[in-house]
Scaffold this motif. Structure first.
Motif, PDB file in Angstrom:
ATOM      1  N   ARG A 327       0.784  -1.015   0.238  1.00 18.80           N
ATOM      2  CA  ARG A 327      -0.283   0.155   0.512  1.00 18.80           C
ATOM      3  C   ARG A 327       0.817   1.398  -0.218  1.00 18.80           C
ATOM      4  O   ARG A 327       0.539   1.790  -0.947  1.00 18.80           O
ATOM      5  CB  ARG A 327      -0.940  -0.266   1.266  1.00 18.80           C
ATOM      6  CG  ARG A 327      -2.196   1.104   1.167  1.00 18.80           C
ATOM      7  CD  ARG A 327      -2.831   1.116  -0.133  1.00 18.80           C
ATOM      8  NE  ARG A 327      -3.728   1.958  -0.288  1.00 18.80           N
ATOM      9  CZ  ARG A 327      -3.904   2.456  -0.625  1.00 18.80           C
ATOM     10  NH1 ARG A 327      -2.430   3.100  -1.690  1.00 18.80           N
ATOM     11  NH2 ARG A 327      -4.497   4.227  -1.137  1.00 18.80           N
ATOM     12  N   ARG A 628      -9.037   1.741   7.264  1.00 20.39           N
ATOM     13  CA  ARG A 628      -8.430   1.206   8.465  1.00 20.39           C
ATOM     14  C   ARG A 628      -7.856   2.672   9.039  1.00 20.39           C
ATOM     15  O   ARG A 628      -7.208   2.179  10.161  1.00 20.39           O
ATOM     16  CB  ARG A 628      -6.978   0.662   7.725  1.00 20.39           C
ATOM     17  CG  ARG A 628      -5.849   0.872   7.786  1.00 20.39           C
ATOM     18  CD  ARG A 628      -4.768  -0.293   6.367  1.00 20.39           C
ATOM     19  NE  ARG A 628      -4.894   0.620   5.461  1.00 20.39           N
ATOM     20  CZ  ARG A 628      -3.632   2.134   5.494  1.00 20.39           C
ATOM     21  NH1 ARG A 628      -2.930   1.223   6.676  1.00 20.39           N
ATOM     22  NH2 ARG A 628      -3.391   2.542   4.633  1.00 20.39           N
ATOM     23  N   SER A 639      -4.575  -4.882  10.068  1.00 25.15           N
ATOM     24  CA  SER A 639      -4.091  -4.933   8.733  1.00 25.15           C
ATOM     25  C   SER A 639      -3.319  -5.311   8.509  1.00 25.15           C
ATOM     26  O   SER A 639      -1.863  -5.291   8.752  1.00 25.15           O
ATOM     27  CB  SER A 639      -3.993  -3.440   9.133  1.00 25.15           C
ATOM     28  OG  SER A 639      -4.333  -2.475   7.468  1.00 25.15           O
ATOM     29  N   VAL A 640      -3.729  -6.117   6.619  1.00 29.76           N
ATOM     30  CA  VAL A 640      -2.413  -6.419   5.578  1.00 29.76           C
ATOM     31  C   VAL A 640      -2.765  -5.755   4.670  1.00 29.76           C
ATOM     32  O   VAL A 640      -3.419  -5.473   4.360  1.00 29.76           O
ATOM     33  CB  VAL A 640      -2.844  -7.780   5.581  1.00 29.76           C
ATOM     34  CG1 VAL A 640      -1.542  -8.006   5.092  1.00 29.76           C
ATOM     35  CG2 VAL A 640      -2.379  -8.466   6.728  1.00 29.76           C
ATOM     36  N   THR A 641      -1.440  -4.502   4.421  1.00 28.49           N
ATOM     37  CA  THR A 641      -1.154  -3.649   3.602  1.00 28.49           C
ATOM     38  C   THR A 641      -0.632  -3.965   2.560  1.00 28.49           C
ATOM     39  O   THR A 641      -0.579  -3.226   1.428  1.00 28.49           O
ATOM     40  CB  THR A 641      -1.473  -2.119   4.615  1.00 28.49           C
ATOM     41  OG1 THR A 641      -0.118  -2.136   4.978  1.00 28.49           O
ATOM     42  CG2 THR A 641      -2.557  -1.344   5.266  1.00 28.49           C
ATOM     43  N   ASP A 645       3.626  -7.580   5.374  1.00 26.45           N
ATOM     44  CA  ASP A 645       2.474  -7.809   6.344  1.00 26.45           C
ATOM     45  C   ASP A 645       2.562  -9.177   6.754  1.00 26.45           C
ATOM     46  O   ASP A 645       1.422  -9.873   7.857  1.00 26.45           O
ATOM     47  CB  ASP A 645       1.865  -6.823   6.658  1.00 26.45           C
ATOM     48  CG  ASP A 645       2.038  -4.957   6.676  1.00 26.45           C
ATOM     49  OD1 ASP A 645       2.768  -4.968   7.062  1.00 26.45           O
ATOM     50  OD2 ASP A 645       0.991  -4.186   6.476  1.00 26.45           O
ATOM     51  N   SER A 659      -8.116  -6.755   4.750  1.00 33.31           N
ATOM     52  CA  SER A 659      -6.989  -6.526   3.541  1.00 33.31           C
ATOM     53  C   SER A 659      -8.037  -5.644   2.362  1.00 33.31           C
ATOM     54  O   SER A 659      -8.751  -6.200   2.386  1.00 33.31           O
ATOM     55  CB  SER A 659      -5.659  -7.291   4.258  1.00 33.31           C
ATOM     56  OG  SER A 659      -4.919  -7.178   2.820  1.00 33.31           O
ATOM     57  N   TYR A 663      -3.900  -8.336  -1.856  1.00 29.86           N
ATOM     58  CA  TYR A 663      -2.321  -8.720  -0.430  1.00 29.86           C
ATOM     59  C   TYR A 663      -2.370  -9.577  -0.174  1.00 29.86           C
ATOM     60  O   TYR A 663      -1.169  -9.818   1.124  1.00 29.86           O
ATOM     61  CB  TYR A 663      -2.348  -7.372   0.185  1.00 29.86           C
ATOM     62  CG  TYR A 663      -2.259  -5.545  -0.184  1.00 29.86           C
ATOM     63  CD1 TYR A 663      -1.674  -5.563  -0.907  1.00 29.86           C
ATOM     64  CD2 TYR A 663      -3.200  -4.748   0.299  1.00 29.86           C
ATOM     65  CE1 TYR A 663      -1.764  -4.021  -1.715  1.00 29.86           C
ATOM     66  CE2 TYR A 663      -2.955  -3.424  -0.069  1.00 29.86           C
ATOM     67  CZ  TYR A 663      -2.054  -3.452  -1.388  1.00 29.86           C
ATOM     68  OH  TYR A 663      -2.118  -1.556  -1.218  1.00 29.86           O
TER      69      TYR A 663
END
Length: 739
Positions: A327, A628, A639-641, A645, A659, A663
């Motif tokens: 991200r 987020r 959070s997986v950005t 992550d 997410s 991702y």
């Protein structure tokens, strides 16, 4: 006594790499008595974490700790420790590389990397000596708030030498073990990829667990290119991993000296998932220890970007590649393109010239509501056409770009004037990259491709090239990236004009148009000879009900002439029945996210694996960023950005994963909530056929992450449900329910 030095042997480093570690662990570095293969010994101010294989010849990771140590000032000790472990793994296994995002910098044996994801507040860097006192160990000796000259950072070499000298005593001392009861801040676990791979050794998979389709691929001879095509969940990566190890071991057992590369488009996928799969297939990690007669690792795992970085040494030249694998990288690129659009909009030359003569393009540039889709289209055009084809304003390539025919998947640019305006924006964007001393990933690969055609590489090719190359997620590779692959082979790898390149892909999982640039001939003949196709149709991940939904969703893909590589979804599930996927419609986005996160939390607390098995995947990038950072959602998710992550999934517990589909590609979850599948995102009058395909691909990718339960959510204020859901609703592979 306050602890001052931590010593870990090389095998214990591998064990800790897969552990779940909390910040509380960094006070005492305790391990429970039942920690398999790991024991703790404390001598004075030095603590040793030793594996069963530890001896005086073991490689060592030595870390300065305590009040002046590397964990004292960093914001996230766990993140810093994970990076220290990665540096140590690379020291003991040269097939491991350091992610570009860490911005590694070398000076002789000294190395520094960012201690945690960089931000305005967090710019700590950790410093290492990779040959302390002339040894083969690695010493993490300092941390600073921001970059400093490596040789000016103080190093307490005396404490290092004393700690290493105490290893003999640590190996012979039999200290009482810790009480197995209590919270030690650490839980040893299998790597992420091992969890995805499931149980079974390499031999068990080959003898009993592979499907006939997978076995056909694994048994293919290594004298030709093979393309492995299959829908999501058909076990492409698993089959690739098994063939890779099987062929690697067969050559080693026969006394051969072949080298193998396993390339992915994502660093985290390579190092977290693929390596984890290898560990699951062979826990002895023989694959990581095999070397050629010259001491080179026989297996290299990573991304094409990491391979390019190794060869071109950008960090030594003061250049920083712009990462698009996450991200943050996408946001930086988006900002640079927005600035470039503003330059073109305000420049008298273009505003009074080109834009005054091209009203619809001028409207898109000036209309704030249309700006987001324009930037998205430009990002795709730059990555998949202009940078991929090395098109620059004022060149012959630019003239061909302006006058040539365009494919249906490309950005809608109907006239030469439209394309000239895009070239102006691209030129301004490239100027911004130069000023910031940044390289786009496409520029980096273009440079790498040119290097692979030099006399220097021709001299080094048989030493540093590969005999077999495996490429997972081939659908994310641009044409320029694909063209570099042939030159990565050692010359001895050729068999009558064909080279052993093994490609796994599913075009419908690609959320950008990288795979479509330069036509699709490169799948059948990727520059290494005509490839042999192997098709996987048996789905192992999802229930028959989710597979039926994906079949009906497949009907929403635009009718595009993609040379037979965009076939109708044909996956047949081998799993037991589950619930039919459901659709929930909310009035507002706030109601949607509140209700979905609550439902996800309830499921996370009730199933094995907890929140790491429950994902909320957002279809809209702007809403994803909004949710987020919103205060109302904090504490409810991990959070997986970016793909970097992925390690955070281990710490989800009762929180779900939040997410976007791209991702978490390559992962699977018990339950997936795919949110904001709204009609608004398909209602832009300038939306190209390619943009529609990318939208459906994002939905397909997100839905195909679900193994047992799939919930779709949309909201009325954004146009209600997307038209792509009509076919599943008609065929009842998707049913409407209430919140």
């Amino acid at each position: 006594m306050t602890l001052s030095v931590l010593v870990i042997d090389e095998d214990a480093v591998g064990i800790l790499d897969a552990a779940l570690i909390e910040d509380a662990w960094f006070s005492d570095f305790n391990v429970p008595a039942n920690a398999v293969g790991l024991r703790r010994v404390e001598i004075g101010s030095v603590v040793y974490l030793l594996s069963k294989k530890a001896d005086l010849e073991s490689g060592l990771l030595v870390v300065q700790i305590g009040e002046s140590g590397v964990f004292a000032s960093v914001t996230k000790p766990r993140s810093a420790f994970e990076r220290i472990v990665r540096v140590a793994l690379r020291q003991f296994n040269r097939s491991i590389s350091l992610p570009i995002q860490w911005q590694p910098y070398h000076e002789g044996s000294l190395l520094s990397v960012y201690a945690e994801p960089i931000s305005r507040k967090n710019q700590h860097r950790i410093y290492f000596d990779q040959a302390p006192a002339g040894s083969g160990n690695v010493f993490a000796f300092g941390v600073t708030d921001g970059p400093q000259v490596l040789r000016q950072v103080p190093m307490d070499i005396a404490s290092y030498e004393a700690a290493v000298a105490g290893l003999l005593d640590a190996l012979t001392i039999d200290q009482p073990t810790q009480d197995p009861v209590g919270n030690f801040g650490i839980l040893l676990s299998a790597p992420l990829g091992a969890q995805l791979s499931g149980s079974g050794s390499l031999e068990e998979w080959y003898e009993r667990k592979l499907s006939e389709e997978q076995l056909k691929f694994v048994d293919q001879p290594n004298d030709r290119p093979i393309r492995l095509r299959g829908a999501a969940g058909t076990g492409k990566t698993q089959a690739m991993a098994i063939k890779c190890l099987k062929d690697l071991y067969a050559d080693a057992d026969a006394g051969g000296d072949k080298t193998v590369a396993f390339l992915t488009h994502s660093s985290a996928l390579a190092h977290e998932v693929v390596r984890g799969m290898f560990y699951a297939l062979d826990p002895s990690a023989r694959w990581a220890q095999l070397q050629t007669a010259t001491g080179r690792p026989k297996l290299w795992i990573g991304t094409l970007y990491e391979l390019a970085q190794e060869q071109l040494s950008y960090e030594k030249k003061g250049l920083q590649p712009l990462s698009l694998d996450g991200r943050d990288g996408r946001e930086l690129q988006r900002m640079l393109i927005q600035d470039a659009v503003e330059v073109v909009r305000k420049s008298p030359r273009t505003a009074l010239g080109m834009l005054s003569e091209c009203q619809d393009m001028a409207t898109r540039i000036q209309d704030g509501n249309a700006r987001a889709n324009l930037i998205e289209d430009l990002m795709n055009e730059f990555a998949c056409v202009l940078d991929a084809e090395n098109v620059r304003k004022g060149t012959a390539e630019a003239d061909r770009y302006v006058r040539g025919a365009r494919e249906a998947w490309q950005m809608a640019l109907p006239t030469e004037l439209h394309r000239k305006i895009v070239l102006e924006i691209h030129d301004s964007y490239r100027d911004a990259l130069r000023k910031e001393r940044l390289l786009s990933m496409d520029q980096m690969i273009a440079d790498f491709g040119r290097y692979l055609s030099t006399h220097e590489w021709n001299q080094l090719r048989d030493r540093d090239g590969f005999d077999l190359i495996f490429v997972d997620e081939y659908h994310y590779f641009t044409r320029v990236e694909a063209m570099t692959l042939q030159n990565l082979f050692a010359s001895r790898a050729e068999h009558s004009g064909r080279w052993p390149l093994f490609m796994a892909y599913d075009l419908k999982q690609s959320t950008n148009d990288a795979a479509l640039g330069g036509r699709l001939e490169r799948f059948r003949n990727p520059g290494v000879g005509e490839s042999v196709p192997v098709e996987l149709k048996q789905v192992f991940r999802s229930t028959p009900q989710i597979a039926s939904f994906l079949r009906d969703l497949d009907a929403s893909f635009p009718a595009m002439d993609l040379e037979g590589e965009f076939d109708t979804y044909a996956g047949q599930s081998s799993k037991t029945d589950g619930d039919v996927p459901s659709l929930i419609t909310f009035d507002t986005g706030v109601e949607l996210i509140d209700a979905i996160l609550d439902q996800a939390g309830i499921i996370a607390r009730s199933i094995p694996g907890g929140g790491s098995q429950v994902a909320v995947l957002c279809m809209n990038e702007e809403l994803f960023d909004l949710y987020r950072s919103a205060g109302r959602t904090q504490g409810k998710f991990v959070s997986v950005t970016s793909r970097e992550d992925l390690r955070e999934l281990r710490y989800a517990r009762s929180r779900c994963v939040f997410s976007m589909p791209e991702y978490v590609a390559g992962l699977q979850f018990d339950t997936v909530f795919l949110v904001h599948v709204d009609q608004t995102d398909l209602s832009d009058e300038y939306l190209s056929q390619g943009a529609r395909r990318r939208y459906v691909s994002r939905a397909y990718l997100g839905a195909s992450r679900a193994a047992r339960k799939l919930v779709i959510a949309c909201c009325v204020e954004r146009g209600g449900r997307s038209v792509i859901l009509e076919s599943p609703l008609r065929n009842e592979s998707l049913i409407e329910t209430t919140a």
